[in-house]
Design an enzyme around this catalytic site. Structure first.
Site, PDB file in Angstrom:
ATOM      1  N   ASP A 145       3.669  -2.828   5.692  1.00  0.00           N
ATOM      2  CA  ASP A 145       3.699  -2.231   7.032  1.00  0.00           C
ATOM      3  C   ASP A 145       2.978  -3.141   8.023  1.00  0.00           C
ATOM      4  OD1 ASP A 145       1.170  -1.758   6.063  1.00  0.00           O
ATOM      5  OD2 ASP A 145       1.008   0.252   6.878  1.00  0.00           O
ATOM      6  N   GLU A 173      -3.510  -6.901   3.627  1.00  0.00           N
ATOM      7  CA  GLU A 173      -2.072  -6.921   3.347  1.00  0.00           C
ATOM      8  C   GLU A 173      -1.700  -8.208   2.611  1.00  0.00           C
ATOM      9  OE1 GLU A 173       0.307  -4.635   3.959  1.00  0.00           O
ATOM     10  OE2 GLU A 173      -0.992  -3.204   4.973  1.00  0.00           O
ATOM     11  N   HIS A 193       1.547   3.626   9.359  1.00  0.00           N
ATOM     12  CA  HIS A 193       0.853   4.786   9.898  1.00  0.00           C
ATOM     13  C   HIS A 193       0.057   4.428  11.142  1.00  0.00           C
ATOM     14  CE1 HIS A 193      -2.128   3.615   6.475  1.00  0.00           C
ATOM     15  NE2 HIS A 193      -1.888   2.648   7.293  1.00  0.00           N
ATOM     16  N   ASP A 242     -13.153  -5.454   8.960  1.00  0.00           N
ATOM     17  CA  ASP A 242     -13.136  -6.883   8.672  1.00  0.00           C
ATOM     18  C   ASP A 242     -14.149  -7.317   7.626  1.00  0.00           C
ATOM     19  OD1 ASP A 242     -11.075  -7.359  10.371  1.00  0.00           O
ATOM     20  OD2 ASP A 242     -12.341  -7.875  12.082  1.00  0.00           O
ATOM     21  N   ASP A 252       0.851  -1.193   0.000  1.00  0.00           N
ATOM     22  CA  ASP A 252       0.000   0.000   0.000  1.00  0.00           C
ATOM     23  C   ASP A 252       0.885   1.239   0.000  1.00  0.00           C
ATOM     24  OD1 ASP A 252       0.878   0.366   2.634  1.00  0.00           O
ATOM     25  OD2 ASP A 252      -0.953  -0.443   3.495  1.00  0.00           O
ATOM     26  N   GLY A 253       0.262   2.404   0.051  1.00  0.00           N
ATOM     27  CA  GLY A 253       1.007   3.654   0.019  1.00  0.00           C
ATOM     28  C   GLY A 253       1.917   3.832   1.217  1.00  0.00           C
TER      29      GLY A 253
END
Length: 162
Positions: free
Chosen positions: A74, A52, A129, A139, A8-9
């Site tokens: 992350d 993820e 983050h 979820d 992701d970013g």
């Protein structure tokens, strides 16, 4: 060929960016040109571990030739599962955790193992983050997105030369 996959970013180095909103894939073609592809359809803004995993899978399944892959996430859970060999213990224990409870998201873990088979994959943790307002657990939305990912592969990479 080295391919970098960011889940992701935030994993791409933007800690204020949205989490789980797409898989970002970078590779350098033989010509030297750097290419970036993003697969965003169907993702929700969440750093849920399920998302993820799905982001990692989508990136790996987009590759049509064996590559050296650096996969950035992350999610400490995703990275630790491979770097600390949790995944091997889960398989040996019949997909049960140390507490004897079933491991969550087994179909996605199995799919990730299959997706990484032809590649030399390194999992790298990036500080994300934590505490950011967008870092929410969604979820039910994540489950729905994880169960129907076929449309994400419509933009599959067939060649690595752009």
């Amino acid at each position: 060929m080295l391919v970098k996959i960011y889940t992701d970013g935030a994993a791409k180095g933007n800690p204020e960016g949205p989490g789980g909103y797409g898989t970002i894939l970078e590779y350098r073609a033989p010509s030297g040109q750097l290419y970036t592809r993003e697969f965003s359809g169907g993702f929700v803004k969440t750093t849920n571990n399920r998302m993820e995993l799905l982001a990692a899978i989508v990136g790996l399944e987009a590759l049509t030739k064996p590559c050296t892959v650096e996969l950035y996430s992350d999610s400490k859970y995703l990275v630790s599962a491979f770097n600390e060999h949790w995944i091997d213990k889960w398989i040996m224990n019949g997909w049960k955790s140390a507490s004897k409870a079933p491991v969550a998201n087994v179909p996605l873990w199995k799919r990730l193992l299959k997706a990484k088979e032809p590649h030399d994959v390194s999992f790298i943790w990036v500080k994300g983050h934590a505490g950011h307002p967008q870092n929410e657990r969604c979820d039910s939305l994540a489950t729905a997105a994880a169960e129907d990912t076929e449309h994400l592969m419509e933009d599959r990479l067939d060649e690595y030369d752009g």
